[in-house]
Design a protein around this motif. Structure first.
Motif, PDB file in Angstrom:
ATOM      1  N   LYS A 365       0.708  -0.716   0.543  1.00 22.66           N
ATOM      2  CA  LYS A 365       0.061  -0.141   0.487  1.00 22.66           C
ATOM      3  C   LYS A 365       0.974   1.657  -0.210  1.00 22.66           C
ATOM      4  N   PHE A 366       2.176   1.193   0.404  1.00 16.11           N
ATOM      5  CA  PHE A 366       3.035   2.387   0.767  1.00 16.11           C
ATOM      6  C   PHE A 366       3.644   2.152  -0.586  1.00 16.11           C
ATOM      7  N   SER A 367       3.830   1.580  -1.523  1.00 21.19           N
ATOM      8  CA  SER A 367       4.351   1.553  -2.765  1.00 21.19           C
ATOM      9  C   SER A 367       3.616   2.164  -2.710  1.00 21.19           C
ATOM     10  N   PHE A 406      -5.790  10.152  -3.819  1.00 20.58           N
ATOM     11  CA  PHE A 406      -5.210   8.767  -3.984  1.00 20.58           C
ATOM     12  C   PHE A 406      -4.397   7.769  -3.476  1.00 20.58           C
ATOM     13  N   GLY A 407      -3.459   8.552  -3.094  1.00 24.51           N
ATOM     14  CA  GLY A 407      -2.094   8.480  -2.886  1.00 24.51           C
ATOM     15  C   GLY A 407      -2.477   8.336  -1.531  1.00 24.51           C
ATOM     16  N   GLU A 408      -3.260   9.143  -1.201  1.00 26.71           N
ATOM     17  CA  GLU A 408      -2.836   9.620   0.624  1.00 26.71           C
ATOM     18  C   GLU A 408      -3.579   8.369   1.284  1.00 26.71           C
ATOM     19  N   LEU A 409      -4.523   8.329   0.340  1.00 27.41           N
ATOM     20  CA  LEU A 409      -5.290   6.952   0.773  1.00 27.41           C
ATOM     21  C   LEU A 409      -4.809   5.627   1.119  1.00 27.41           C
ATOM     22  N   SER A 410      -3.961   5.717   0.093  1.00 24.07           N
ATOM     23  CA  SER A 410      -3.437   4.801   0.315  1.00 24.07           C
ATOM     24  C   SER A 410      -2.166   5.079   0.832  1.00 24.07           C
ATOM     25  N   LEU A 411      -1.773   5.404   1.642  1.00 24.69           N
ATOM     26  CA  LEU A 411      -0.524   5.356   1.826  1.00 24.69           C
ATOM     27  C   LEU A 411      -1.403   5.953   4.473  1.00 24.69           C
ATOM     28  N   SER A 412      -1.729   7.509   3.734  1.00 26.31           N
ATOM     29  CA  SER A 412      -2.000   8.193   5.067  1.00 26.31           C
ATOM     30  C   SER A 412      -3.136   6.780   6.009  1.00 26.31           C
ATOM     31  N   PRO A 413      -4.012   6.654   5.636  1.00 24.34           N
ATOM     32  CA  PRO A 413      -4.808   5.700   7.154  1.00 24.34           C
ATOM     33  C   PRO A 413      -4.265   4.468   7.554  1.00 24.34           C
ATOM     34  N   VAL A 414      -2.908   3.976   6.177  1.00 27.77           N
ATOM     35  CA  VAL A 414      -2.499   2.703   6.541  1.00 27.77           C
ATOM     36  C   VAL A 414      -1.324   2.774   7.879  1.00 27.77           C
ATOM     37  N   GLY A 415      -0.445   4.450   7.001  1.00 24.42           N
ATOM     38  CA  GLY A 415       0.399   4.505   7.881  1.00 24.42           C
ATOM     39  C   GLY A 415       0.074   4.163   9.362  1.00 24.42           C
ATOM     40  N   LEU A 416      -1.059   4.893   9.786  1.00 24.24           N
ATOM     41  CA  LEU A 416      -1.677   4.828  10.967  1.00 24.24           C
ATOM     42  C   LEU A 416      -1.429   4.033  11.758  1.00 24.24           C
ATOM     43  N   SER A 417      -2.186   2.679  10.529  1.00 25.50           N
ATOM     44  CA  SER A 417      -2.690   1.793  11.656  1.00 25.50           C
ATOM     45  C   SER A 417      -1.055   0.609  11.433  1.00 25.50           C
ATOM     46  N   VAL A 418      -0.535   0.831  11.204  1.00 35.06           N
ATOM     47  CA  VAL A 418       0.621  -0.167  10.639  1.00 35.06           C
ATOM     48  C   VAL A 418       1.726   0.762  12.104  1.00 35.06           C
ATOM     49  N   THR A 419       1.396   1.680  12.576  1.00 36.74           N
ATOM     50  CA  THR A 419       2.411   2.327  13.270  1.00 36.74           C
ATOM     51  C   THR A 419       2.336   1.711  14.521  1.00 36.74           C
ATOM     52  N   THR A 420       0.925   1.420  14.993  1.00 35.79           N
ATOM     53  CA  THR A 420       0.600   0.975  15.914  1.00 35.79           C
ATOM     54  C   THR A 420       0.847  -0.731  16.212  1.00 35.79           C
TER      55      THR A 420
END
Length: 499
Positions: A365-367, A406-420
């Motif tokens: 997703k980050f990619s 589209f790029g933000e919604l692929s990375l930003s919410p996922v980033g919060l989740s994977v951080t926790t």
């Protein structure tokens, strides 16, 4: 709480009334933040003859980049102060008050940058106190075991961010048009005043949430904290005074120094986590190494994405025909495209990730997010090339913002989740702050990319940044399998690592 009693009480869409208080406060705080951001760079680059500061676009980009970076950086100490000294409720109250004073300082119609500098510093300090702690209070409105309603409450709360972000550029941009900069800044101050009033008048609905610090400092610790804060302030002010007196101080060099400092923060922090004596398990150690890759990818993403209030704003002002459906708009109005698209597409992406399940991992997703962000600047490179022959339609920017979302919604919410998910047990409460530092690093470095414009054309500048994002995306994709293994997501919990 008994269900009968809950039913008799007034609610906010079925949620505690305190959510309405925090929802309204957040709308107006975001209105003030995004309203200022929508006109700040163009104000700084405008000629003093029309009320601006007369900075070059490169310098304005660097200063706005540092301003945005510090906003996210101070969330860490702001959360600590609330947790150990003030409590979340007073931290939000003081933070909102300081932010309002900062916008008032910006609105003072004098021909000097002193009030602007003071205003920005106050807004940074106030946001550090308010931003992390108002979210904390939302979570504490609900019983510990009421996860479903809490998640729904946060969804409602976060909608307030995008409502404020959408409205602010429209209103502030219109008021500031015709070089009425300080009228626009004044509107941001009024917005924060309304948010502060909403907070004070609705505080009874919070029912004690955030009244006391979670881990209050002892009297001895308070004395040490006060002494350390005073020494740090004196050293910082003294150093700036000496630098200014030497005659070598300038904003470009200051922004560069601050960028190096901001980049050093996560380097130090990752070293502290990985090399310190924190009794990390092998799995936690492996996950943190994987997280460093994702952190760097996120910083590159924000480096490009958060050029909206500078580079893309200048492009809107100088290179586009600002007309949508036959209606003239201000350059600041283009800053409303992003939150509008976010509100439209968030539900679709949330459903998409649920449908895909575990078939697409966080590195994938980050990619994707990085690649899409790079694609948006490839579009900008083409738009800049066409603009060399004259102004182009503003619909090019609409397309760029659509792709970026589209790029933000692929990375930003996922980033919060994977951080926790990847956070070591000893750092659970601090890791979200570390995620926001990735935004801080990206904003600071993005501000420095304006230096590239001294050596290349505008189309080449956009293409260079696009290629950085695409290459980073491909590298991340190539190592996605390895990162997935390092994240230890292939084994059930409590399973011993392989020898």
């Amino acid at each position: 709480m008994p269900s009968g009693r809950r039913a008799r009480e007034k609610t906010f869409f079925g949620h505690p009334r305190g959510l309405a208080t925090l929802f309204g406060t957040e709308i107006w705080e975001r209105f003030s933040w995004y309203g200022l951001r929508a006109i700040l760079a163009t104000f700084m680059a405008a000629s003093p003859a029309i009320g601006g500061l007369g900075l070059s676009q490169q310098t304005a980009q660097a200063v706005v980049g540092i301003y945005g970076a510090l906003i996210y950086l101070v969330a860490l100490p702001g959360g600590w102060i609330a947790d150990r000294v003030l409590g979340a409720r007073r931290a939000v109250l003081w933070g909102a008050s300081v932010i309002m004073c900062g916008h008032i300082s910006m609105a003072v119609p004098v021909e000097t940058g002193a009030f602007v500098a003071l205003g920005l510093l106050l807004i940074i300090a106030g946001t550090g106190l308010m931003k992390p702690n108002i979210s904390t209070m939302v979570g504490k409105l609900y019983p510990q075991d009421d996860d479903a309603r809490r998640d729904a409450g946060f969804s409602i709360f976060y909608m307030s961010i995008n409502i404020g972000a959408f409205i602010a550029p429209l209103v502030v941009g219109w008021l500031a048009s015709g070089n009425r900069w300080h009228l626009g800044f004044g509107a941001a101050a009024v917005g924060m005043a309304l948010g502060l009033a909403q907070y004070v008048l609705g505080r009874r609905h919070l029912k004690g949430v955030g009244e006391r610090p979670g881990h209050r400092l002892t009297p001895r610790e308070r004395r040490h904290f006060g002494l350390a804060a005073a020494v740090a302030a004196l050293v910082t002010c003294g150093g700036l005074a000496v630098w200014t007196a030497s005659g070598t101080f300038d904003l470009d060099t200051f922004a560069l120094v601050m960028t190096l400092f901001i980049v050093a923060v996560p380097v130090f922090y990752f070293g502290y986590i990985l090399l310190g004596s924190h009794n990390l398990t092998d799995d936690e150690h492996s996950r943190m190494k994987a997280y460093i890759w994702l952190f760097i990818a996120a910083a590159i993403f924000w480096m490009i994405y958060d050029l909206a209030p500078t580079v893309l704003l200048f492009f809107a002002q100088n290179k586009t025909d600002l007309s949508l459906f036959g209606i003239r708009i201000t350059p600041a109005t283009t800053q409303s495209f992003n939150p509008l698209f976010i509100m439209i597409f968030v539900p679709l992406f949330a459903a998409l990730w649920v449908r895909l399940g575990n078939r697409v991992t966080a590195p994938h997703k980050f990619s994707v997010g990085l690649f899409i962000n790079g694609l948006s600047f490839m579009i900008m490179a083409l738009a800049a090339k066409l603009a060399e022959s004259g102004r182009i339609t503003v619909w090019w920017l609409v397309l760029v913002y659509l792709v970026q979302v589209f790029g933000e919604l692929s990375l930003s919410p996922v980033g919060l989740s994977v951080t926790t998910k990847l956070a070591p047990e000893a750092f659970k409460s601090q890791m979200l702050g570390l995620w926001f530092i990735s935004i801080s690093v990206g904003d600071a470095v993005g501000g420095q990319t304006g230096r590239l414009r001294n050596h290349m054309s505008e189309p080449a500048y956009f293409l260079t940044l696009a290629l950085i994002a695409v290459v980073a995306s491909l590298v991340l994709l190539a190592f996605a399998g390895r990162l997935h293994t390092m994240m230890r997501e292939h084994r059930p919990p409590n399973t011993a690592p392989p020898p």
